[in-house]
Design a protein around this motif. Sequence first.
Motif, PDB file in Angstrom:
ATOM      1  N   ASN A 233       3.683  -8.348   6.006  1.00 36.79           N
ATOM      2  CA  ASN A 233       4.716  -7.455   5.470  1.00 36.79           C
ATOM      3  C   ASN A 233       4.515  -7.293   3.957  1.00 36.79           C
ATOM      4  O   ASN A 233       4.538  -8.274   3.224  1.00 36.79           O
ATOM      5  CB  ASN A 233       6.090  -8.072   5.784  1.00 36.79           C
ATOM      6  CG  ASN A 233       7.244  -7.245   5.281  1.00 36.79           C
ATOM      7  OD1 ASN A 233       7.366  -6.990   4.091  1.00 36.79           O
ATOM      8  ND2 ASN A 233       8.116  -6.828   6.185  1.00 36.79           N
ATOM      9  N   GLU A 234       4.298  -6.055   3.523  1.00 37.85           N
ATOM     10  CA  GLU A 234       3.981  -5.811   2.105  1.00 37.85           C
ATOM     11  C   GLU A 234       5.052  -6.328   1.154  1.00 37.85           C
ATOM     12  O   GLU A 234       4.768  -6.952   0.140  1.00 37.85           O
ATOM     13  CB  GLU A 234       3.783  -4.307   1.870  1.00 37.85           C
ATOM     14  CG  GLU A 234       2.333  -3.906   1.694  1.00 37.85           C
ATOM     15  CD  GLU A 234       2.189  -2.419   1.440  1.00 37.85           C
ATOM     16  OE1 GLU A 234       2.689  -1.944   0.389  1.00 37.85           O
ATOM     17  OE2 GLU A 234       1.568  -1.744   2.273  1.00 37.85           O
ATOM     18  N   LYS A 235       6.304  -6.055   1.499  1.00 33.38           N
ATOM     19  CA  LYS A 235       7.409  -6.485   0.630  1.00 33.38           C
ATOM     20  C   LYS A 235       7.478  -8.010   0.567  1.00 33.38           C
ATOM     21  O   LYS A 235       7.632  -8.593  -0.511  1.00 33.38           O
ATOM     22  CB  LYS A 235       8.724  -5.909   1.163  1.00 33.38           C
ATOM     23  CG  LYS A 235       9.944  -6.256   0.318  1.00 33.38           C
ATOM     24  CD  LYS A 235      11.211  -5.704   0.953  1.00 33.38           C
ATOM     25  CE  LYS A 235      12.445  -6.187   0.201  1.00 33.38           C
ATOM     26  NZ  LYS A 235      13.687  -5.819   0.901  1.00 33.38           N
ATOM     27  N   ARG A 236       7.373  -8.660   1.733  1.00 35.95           N
ATOM     28  CA  ARG A 236       7.426 -10.132   1.772  1.00 35.95           C
ATOM     29  C   ARG A 236       6.234 -10.727   1.022  1.00 35.95           C
ATOM     30  O   ARG A 236       6.361 -11.716   0.300  1.00 35.95           O
ATOM     31  CB  ARG A 236       7.400 -10.632   3.215  1.00 35.95           C
ATOM     32  CG  ARG A 236       8.571 -10.198   4.065  1.00 35.95           C
ATOM     33  CD  ARG A 236       9.686 -11.228   4.081  1.00 35.95           C
ATOM     34  NE  ARG A 236      10.451 -11.252   2.847  1.00 35.95           N
ATOM     35  CZ  ARG A 236      11.414 -10.416   2.534  1.00 35.95           C
ATOM     36  NH1 ARG A 236      11.743  -9.451   3.370  1.00 35.95           N
ATOM     37  NH2 ARG A 236      12.058 -10.512   1.393  1.00 35.95           N
ATOM     38  N   ALA A 237       5.060 -10.117   1.202  1.00 31.59           N
ATOM     39  CA  ALA A 237       3.862 -10.621   0.524  1.00 31.59           C
ATOM     40  C   ALA A 237       4.023 -10.510  -0.992  1.00 31.59           C
ATOM     41  O   ALA A 237       3.645 -11.425  -1.735  1.00 31.59           O
ATOM     42  CB  ALA A 237       2.626  -9.855   0.990  1.00 31.59           C
ATOM     43  N   ALA A 238       4.602  -9.412  -1.456  1.00 33.05           N
ATOM     44  CA  ALA A 238       4.794  -9.219  -2.903  1.00 33.05           C
ATOM     45  C   ALA A 238       5.723 -10.287  -3.472  1.00 33.05           C
ATOM     46  O   ALA A 238       5.477 -10.828  -4.565  1.00 33.05           O
ATOM     47  CB  ALA A 238       5.339  -7.821  -3.173  1.00 33.05           C
ATOM     48  N   ILE A 239       6.795 -10.615  -2.738  1.00 26.77           N
ATOM     49  CA  ILE A 239       7.708 -11.666  -3.201  1.00 26.77           C
ATOM     50  C   ILE A 239       7.026 -13.031  -3.141  1.00 26.77           C
ATOM     51  O   ILE A 239       7.153 -13.846  -4.058  1.00 26.77           O
ATOM     52  CB  ILE A 239       9.022 -11.629  -2.381  1.00 26.77           C
ATOM     53  CG1 ILE A 239       9.814 -10.369  -2.744  1.00 26.77           C
ATOM     54  CG2 ILE A 239       9.857 -12.889  -2.641  1.00 26.77           C
ATOM     55  CD1 ILE A 239      11.032 -10.125  -1.880  1.00 26.77           C
TER      56      ILE A 239
ATOM     57  N   GLU B 102      -5.763 -18.190   4.570  1.00 30.09           N
ATOM     58  CA  GLU B 102      -6.677 -17.107   4.149  1.00 30.09           C
ATOM     59  C   GLU B 102      -5.892 -15.938   3.549  1.00 30.09           C
ATOM     60  O   GLU B 102      -6.336 -15.342   2.556  1.00 30.09           O
ATOM     61  CB  GLU B 102      -7.526 -16.644   5.335  1.00 30.09           C
ATOM     62  CG  GLU B 102      -8.551 -17.692   5.765  1.00 30.09           C
ATOM     63  CD  GLU B 102      -9.626 -17.128   6.682  1.00 30.09           C
ATOM     64  OE1 GLU B 102      -9.349 -16.139   7.393  1.00 30.09           O
ATOM     65  OE2 GLU B 102     -10.737 -17.691   6.664  1.00 30.09           O
ATOM     66  N   ALA B 103      -4.745 -15.621   4.125  1.00 26.37           N
ATOM     67  CA  ALA B 103      -3.929 -14.519   3.594  1.00 26.37           C
ATOM     68  C   ALA B 103      -3.396 -14.866   2.205  1.00 26.37           C
ATOM     69  O   ALA B 103      -3.386 -14.012   1.299  1.00 26.37           O
ATOM     70  CB  ALA B 103      -2.786 -14.202   4.549  1.00 26.37           C
ATOM     71  N   LEU B 104      -2.953 -16.105   2.014  1.00 25.44           N
ATOM     72  CA  LEU B 104      -2.507 -16.541   0.685  1.00 25.44           C
ATOM     73  C   LEU B 104      -3.659 -16.506  -0.309  1.00 25.44           C
ATOM     74  O   LEU B 104      -3.473 -16.131  -1.474  1.00 25.44           O
ATOM     75  CB  LEU B 104      -1.936 -17.958   0.761  1.00 25.44           C
ATOM     76  CG  LEU B 104      -0.495 -18.097   1.241  1.00 25.44           C
ATOM     77  CD1 LEU B 104      -0.186 -19.563   1.535  1.00 25.44           C
ATOM     78  CD2 LEU B 104       0.494 -17.547   0.210  1.00 25.44           C
ATOM     79  N   ALA B 105      -4.829 -16.897   0.148  1.00 26.55           N
ATOM     80  CA  ALA B 105      -6.001 -16.881  -0.732  1.00 26.55           C
ATOM     81  C   ALA B 105      -6.308 -15.459  -1.199  1.00 26.55           C
ATOM     82  O   ALA B 105      -6.583 -15.223  -2.385  1.00 26.55           O
ATOM     83  CB  ALA B 105      -7.210 -17.481  -0.005  1.00 26.55           C
ATOM     84  N   ARG B 106      -6.229 -14.497  -0.280  1.00 22.62           N
ATOM     85  CA  ARG B 106      -6.447 -13.092  -0.660  1.00 22.62           C
ATOM     86  C   ARG B 106      -5.380 -12.638  -1.637  1.00 22.62           C
ATOM     87  O   ARG B 106      -5.671 -11.943  -2.623  1.00 22.62           O
ATOM     88  CB  ARG B 106      -6.435 -12.195   0.585  1.00 22.62           C
ATOM     89  CG  ARG B 106      -7.678 -12.302   1.444  1.00 22.62           C
ATOM     90  CD  ARG B 106      -7.752 -11.173   2.467  1.00 22.62           C
ATOM     91  NE  ARG B 106      -6.636 -11.197   3.400  1.00 22.62           N
ATOM     92  CZ  ARG B 106      -6.607 -11.901   4.535  1.00 22.62           C
ATOM     93  NH1 ARG B 106      -7.644 -12.639   4.878  1.00 22.62           N
ATOM     94  NH2 ARG B 106      -5.553 -11.847   5.332  1.00 22.62           N
ATOM     95  N   LEU B 107      -4.148 -13.032  -1.389  1.00 21.57           N
ATOM     96  CA  LEU B 107      -3.026 -12.636  -2.240  1.00 21.57           C
ATOM     97  C   LEU B 107      -3.235 -13.105  -3.678  1.00 21.57           C
ATOM     98  O   LEU B 107      -2.887 -12.410  -4.629  1.00 21.57           O
ATOM     99  CB  LEU B 107      -1.733 -13.227  -1.664  1.00 21.57           C
ATOM    100  CG  LEU B 107      -0.398 -12.684  -2.148  1.00 21.57           C
ATOM    101  CD1 LEU B 107      -0.231 -11.222  -1.760  1.00 21.57           C
ATOM    102  CD2 LEU B 107       0.744 -13.517  -1.556  1.00 21.57           C
ATOM    103  N   HIS B 108      -3.813 -14.290  -3.823  1.00 23.06           N
ATOM    104  CA  HIS B 108      -4.001 -14.884  -5.152  1.00 23.06           C
ATOM    105  C   HIS B 108      -5.447 -14.788  -5.649  1.00 23.06           C
ATOM    106  O   HIS B 108      -5.781 -15.401  -6.667  1.00 23.06           O
ATOM    107  CB  HIS B 108      -3.562 -16.351  -5.125  1.00 23.06           C
ATOM    108  CG  HIS B 108      -2.076 -16.522  -5.017  1.00 23.06           C
ATOM    109  ND1 HIS B 108      -1.220 -16.442  -6.096  1.00 23.06           N
ATOM    110  CD2 HIS B 108      -1.275 -16.754  -3.932  1.00 23.06           C
ATOM    111  CE1 HIS B 108       0.018 -16.632  -5.701  1.00 23.06           C
ATOM    112  NE2 HIS B 108       0.017 -16.820  -4.391  1.00 23.06           N
TER     113      HIS B 108
END
Length: 249
Positions: free
Chosen positions: A180-186, A221-227
Amino acid sequence: MRSGLVDFHCHLDLYPDHAAAVERCERDGVFTLAVTTTPKAWPRNHELASATRHVRAALGLHPQLVAERAHEIGLWEELLPRTRYVGEVGLDAGPRFYRSLDTQKEIFARVLTLCAAAGNKIVTTHSVRATKAVLDMIEQYMPPTRGRVVLHWFTGTAAEAKRAVDLGCHFSVNAEMLINEKRAAITKTLPLDRVLTETDGPFTQTGARPTRPSDVWIAVEALARLHAMPPADMSVAIMRNLKSLLEQA
């Protein structure tokens, strides 16, 4: 198989074979917090977890069950001295459970008060459509010097996330949140040293089957991409966060 993963919120006793689910965590080397929805479920969870290096059992009274099981708070209180881990507890103000919200608040206040009195508990907390109320109660009943709250599947606003950080909360993040884009941004705004990973299995899916604790690498992996970090570095950071949480509480 990736080892050294953390699944800080999983319902191991809700898989078809509870003992096999615990054994799989141990074999896969996934540090797993097995949450319970009722205190009656805790002794068996604790029995199976006690034989492992990687699994621990949390003592819960799920807000969605409070309408029928509020009377079990007595058993919950009786068992509390036997565990450091508490959950799943909290509030759910969704349409199906709103009518029991006042009772939920009574139970959650009791949970936080007793955890604060004990002084070393780690509490994995549900906050569906009730983030402000949950944070108000954490602020009132459980200062960070008296234990630690981990907000499971956080769905609050950016302002509520900042408030939760200021209150000393940690956050357990699953792959669904990061789609979820909004959740990922937060999630990206959270201090990385307050972040753990979770699956909330078997309530989430990986492909066509219920998510297993070892699938938590998808969230890593998703957190790693986020950061913009290598996944191996993110995995190390999450394990460091777990160790720090255990030392702080």
